[in-house]
Design a protein around this motif. Sequence first.
Motif, PDB file in Angstrom:
ATOM      1  N   GLY A  16       5.553   3.114   9.292  1.00  0.00           N
ATOM      2  CA  GLY A  16       4.756   4.327   9.462  1.00  0.00           C
ATOM      3  C   GLY A  16       4.392   4.950   8.120  1.00  0.00           C
ATOM      4  N   ASP A  17       3.749   6.112   8.179  1.00  0.00           N
ATOM      5  CA  ASP A  17       3.277   6.755   6.957  1.00  0.00           C
ATOM      6  C   ASP A  17       4.410   7.504   6.252  1.00  0.00           C
ATOM      7  N   GLY A  18       4.425   7.386   4.941  1.00  0.00           N
ATOM      8  CA  GLY A  18       5.405   8.123   4.155  1.00  0.00           C
ATOM      9  C   GLY A  18       6.770   7.478   4.108  1.00  0.00           C
ATOM     10  N   ALA A  19       6.846   6.204   4.490  1.00  0.00           N
ATOM     11  CA  ALA A  19       8.150   5.538   4.487  1.00  0.00           C
ATOM     12  C   ALA A  19       8.522   5.053   3.081  1.00  0.00           C
ATOM     13  N   GLY A  20       7.580   5.164   2.154  1.00  0.00           N
ATOM     14  CA  GLY A  20       7.855   4.745   0.783  1.00  0.00           C
ATOM     15  C   GLY A  20       7.481   3.306   0.497  1.00  0.00           C
ATOM     16  N   ARG A  21       6.634   2.755   1.359  1.00  0.00           N
ATOM     17  CA  ARG A  21       6.230   1.362   1.203  1.00  0.00           C
ATOM     18  C   ARG A  21       5.566   1.087  -0.140  1.00  0.00           C
ATOM     19  N   SER A  22       4.571   1.900  -0.472  1.00  0.00           N
ATOM     20  CA  SER A  22       3.809   1.639  -1.705  1.00  0.00           C
ATOM     21  C   SER A  22       4.722   1.722  -2.926  1.00  0.00           C
ATOM     22  N   THR A  23       5.590   2.724  -2.960  1.00  0.00           N
ATOM     23  CA  THR A  23       6.535   2.864  -4.073  1.00  0.00           C
ATOM     24  C   THR A  23       7.406   1.614  -4.177  1.00  0.00           C
ATOM     25  N   GLN A  24       7.940   1.203  -3.046  1.00  0.00           N
ATOM     26  CA  GLN A  24       8.851   0.057  -3.051  1.00  0.00           C
ATOM     27  C   GLN A  24       8.133  -1.234  -3.445  1.00  0.00           C
ATOM     28  N   ILE A  25       6.926  -1.405  -2.951  1.00  0.00           N
ATOM     29  CA  ILE A  25       6.168  -2.612  -3.306  1.00  0.00           C
ATOM     30  C   ILE A  25       5.815  -2.585  -4.786  1.00  0.00           C
ATOM     31  N   GLY A  26       5.491  -1.397  -5.281  1.00  0.00           N
ATOM     32  CA  GLY A  26       5.190  -1.244  -6.708  1.00  0.00           C
ATOM     33  C   GLY A  26       6.353  -1.698  -7.580  1.00  0.00           C
ATOM     34  N   LEU A  28       8.738  -3.865  -6.375  1.00  0.00           N
ATOM     35  CA  LEU A  28       9.077  -5.243  -5.986  1.00  0.00           C
ATOM     36  C   LEU A  28       8.251  -6.275  -6.759  1.00  0.00           C
ATOM     37  N   LEU A  29       6.979  -5.946  -6.988  1.00  0.00           N
ATOM     38  CA  LEU A  29       6.073  -6.916  -7.609  1.00  0.00           C
ATOM     39  C   LEU A  29       6.522  -7.348  -9.011  1.00  0.00           C
ATOM     40  N   PRO A  30       6.837  -6.386  -9.911  1.00  0.00           N
ATOM     41  CA  PRO A  30       7.296  -6.823 -11.241  1.00  0.00           C
ATOM     42  C   PRO A  30       8.592  -7.616 -11.175  1.00  0.00           C
ATOM     43  N   TRP A  31       9.420  -7.277 -10.203  1.00  0.00           N
ATOM     44  CA  TRP A  31      10.681  -8.026 -10.039  1.00  0.00           C
ATOM     45  C   TRP A  31      10.394  -9.469  -9.622  1.00  0.00           C
ATOM     46  N   LEU A  32       9.447  -9.630  -8.689  1.00  0.00           N
ATOM     47  CA  LEU A  32       9.060 -10.979  -8.269  1.00  0.00           C
ATOM     48  C   LEU A  32       8.547 -11.768  -9.470  1.00  0.00           C
ATOM     49  N   GLN A  33       7.735 -11.052 -10.261  1.00  0.00           N
ATOM     50  CA  GLN A  33       7.173 -11.680 -11.458  1.00  0.00           C
ATOM     51  C   GLN A  33       8.288 -12.144 -12.402  1.00  0.00           C
ATOM     52  N   SER A  34       9.273 -11.263 -12.568  1.00  0.00           N
ATOM     53  CA  SER A  34      10.369 -11.585 -13.481  1.00  0.00           C
ATOM     54  C   SER A  34      11.161 -12.797 -12.982  1.00  0.00           C
ATOM     55  N   LYS A  35      11.124 -13.011 -11.668  1.00  0.00           N
ATOM     56  CA  LYS A  35      11.822 -14.185 -11.134  1.00  0.00           C
ATOM     57  C   LYS A  35      10.953 -15.434 -11.193  1.00  0.00           C
ATOM     58  N   GLY A  36       9.716 -15.236 -11.675  1.00  0.00           N
ATOM     59  CA  GLY A  36       8.826 -16.384 -11.822  1.00  0.00           C
ATOM     60  C   GLY A  36       7.999 -16.677 -10.586  1.00  0.00           C
ATOM     61  N   TRP A  37       7.980 -15.721  -9.631  1.00  0.00           N
ATOM     62  CA  TRP A  37       7.143 -15.900  -8.452  1.00  0.00           C
ATOM     63  C   TRP A  37       5.879 -15.074  -8.631  1.00  0.00           C
ATOM     64  N   ALA A  38       4.765 -15.698  -8.858  1.00  0.00           N
ATOM     65  CA  ALA A  38       3.520 -14.966  -9.069  1.00  0.00           C
ATOM     66  C   ALA A  38       3.147 -14.184  -7.806  1.00  0.00           C
ATOM     67  N   PRO A  39       3.125 -12.843  -7.900  1.00  0.00           N
ATOM     68  CA  PRO A  39       2.848 -12.058  -6.700  1.00  0.00           C
ATOM     69  C   PRO A  39       1.377 -11.636  -6.571  1.00  0.00           C
ATOM     70  N   LEU A  40       0.942 -11.490  -5.323  1.00  0.00           N
ATOM     71  CA  LEU A  40      -0.377 -10.920  -5.054  1.00  0.00           C
ATOM     72  C   LEU A  40      -0.208  -9.886  -3.949  1.00  0.00           C
ATOM     73  N   VAL A  95       2.408 -10.283  -0.948  1.00  0.00           N
ATOM     74  CA  VAL A  95       3.084  -9.146  -0.337  1.00  0.00           C
ATOM     75  C   VAL A  95       2.030  -8.245   0.298  1.00  0.00           C
ATOM     76  N   ALA A  96       2.167  -8.009   1.614  1.00  0.00           N
ATOM     77  CA  ALA A  96       1.203  -7.151   2.303  1.00  0.00           C
ATOM     78  C   ALA A  96       1.797  -5.769   2.528  1.00  0.00           C
ATOM     79  N   ASP A  97       1.079  -4.758   2.054  1.00  0.00           N
ATOM     80  CA  ASP A  97       1.444  -3.374   2.327  1.00  0.00           C
ATOM     81  C   ASP A  97       0.854  -3.042   3.689  1.00  0.00           C
ATOM     82  N   ARG A  98       1.565  -3.340   4.721  1.00  0.00           N
ATOM     83  CA  ARG A  98       1.173  -3.269   6.127  1.00  0.00           C
ATOM     84  C   ARG A  98       0.251  -4.423   6.477  1.00  0.00           C
ATOM     85  N   TRP A  99       0.527  -5.024   7.617  1.00  0.00           N
ATOM     86  CA  TRP A  99      -0.306  -6.133   8.066  1.00  0.00           C
ATOM     87  C   TRP A  99      -0.604  -5.952   9.547  1.00  0.00           C
ATOM     88  N   THR A 100      -0.623  -7.008  10.313  1.00  0.00           N
ATOM     89  CA  THR A 100      -1.117  -6.912  11.699  1.00  0.00           C
ATOM     90  C   THR A 100      -0.279  -6.003  12.599  1.00  0.00           C
TER      91      THR A 100
END
Lengths: 232, 245
Positions: A16-26, A28-40, A95-100
């Motif tokens: 739902g809205d305001g759950a902090g998804r965007s913050t958390q994904i923001g 998560l992405l650099p962490w994925l990168q640091s592990k060598g997984w190219a994120p989109l 990584v999808a910030d909300r999907w189907t």
Amino acid sequence: MSSRAQPGQFIAIEGGDGAGRSTQIGLLLPWLQSKGWAPLQVGLGRSTLIRRTLRDLRRGREVGNWTLALVYAADLTDQAEWAVAQALAAGFTVVADRWTTTALARCAVRGIPPAWLEHLLPSEPQPDIRIHLQVPPQRRLEREVAKRGVPTWMEAGRDLFARGDPLRGFIRYQRLLDQQIQELGSKCGNWHTLDGEGNVAEVQKRLRDMVSRLVRSVHMGEDKDGQAPEPQ
Amino acid sequence: MPQNNDRSLMYPLSLRLAGRLIAVEGIDGSGKSTQAQLLAQWLRDKGYIVHETSWNSSPLIKRDLRRAKRRTSLTPRTFSLMHAADLAERLEREILCPLRAGQLVLADRWVYTALTRDVARGMDPKWLRALYAMAPRPHLTVYFRVPVEVALRRIAIGRSEIRYYEAGMDLGLASTPQESFLLFQRRVVEHYEQLVQTDGLEVIDAVEPVAVQQKRLRAMADRVLHKKRIASPRVVEVVTGSHAR
């Protein structure tokens, strides 16, 4: 779970809205990168194909429920057919910030039959991992109000409860939405719920733990024998 | 003739439509828009309230759809979804209310356009019928039948070039727009002919003189309007259904 031959991973974070998804994904992405997984990153409402329409919706333009459903379908299909498919083929972690599931739930609470819409949403590629970031509506309301003073028209479900006040509307609407997300999502085998309460760093740690465990298991093929839902 | 009395194509909306919905269909260059305009004028002269609506014209979706077509960034699936969103928006904004209020709506193209063109693009007809489940079945749909060569000539007179998607250039059938148009629209015509059988579209020979076609069209419209006398606006019938909030 996934029969896809592509090497990449597809993680959808719903909620739902305001759950902090965007913050958390923001975070998560650099962490994925640091592990060598190219994120989109992709997500509901991000397609450039239909961006003017989506912008109008964000700004609160009134739109009928059938139209909303079809706009979401076009939005997600465009991203699935181009960005997601290409990135997965190239071995990216998407990584999808909300999907189907969130799209279906938003329309379901507005009376659109999920069985109808499900058929129109992109069936391929399917997320390998679906995570429901769960925070009680009351807590999310506090965040939303702290952020912009008042919940947006859509977040407060004011097209549904036009006469209610925005705060009660938010709680009522988000509760319905949570219910729908959980109901629709738990029908998928790869559905996991993540407790999103607590400070940002704590939640991020839980998210990273969950992602590394699940991605590893998907990689190793352990996920095939019908993963047990995440114990809360 | 329509196979069932349910006014929606697939999904029962439980909306009772007191007005009449008339649609014209046919390939580009069949002359359907000209005929529709003449009909609208005639109906207005007779005292009817007529709302005209045409395919992909909703202010909300139109901008993105135009841009996408210019950039040719549509796949068959997003092409279908965007057009369906466009129709949904027009239904909710300009079509259903007049119909519920007992007025006339004249549609230049209806879902049959998708059921022919999109199928010619390779989309599954069943999927498309589900996609357009929110659309009521018109009380009268007239198909303007024309050989594709004639249509192509008419387009050449009317404007300088054939549009990319209208020629089905996205399918890579031929290298020139003219050739591609003929190949693509021939497929579309085949699907229209099937719909004449399965969905009860009425046919007008669009090679005949404009006035002769118009006379036929008016007679068809008259029949639909006379089944139930529709004149001045009536009291809006408040109906609860999926669209009621």
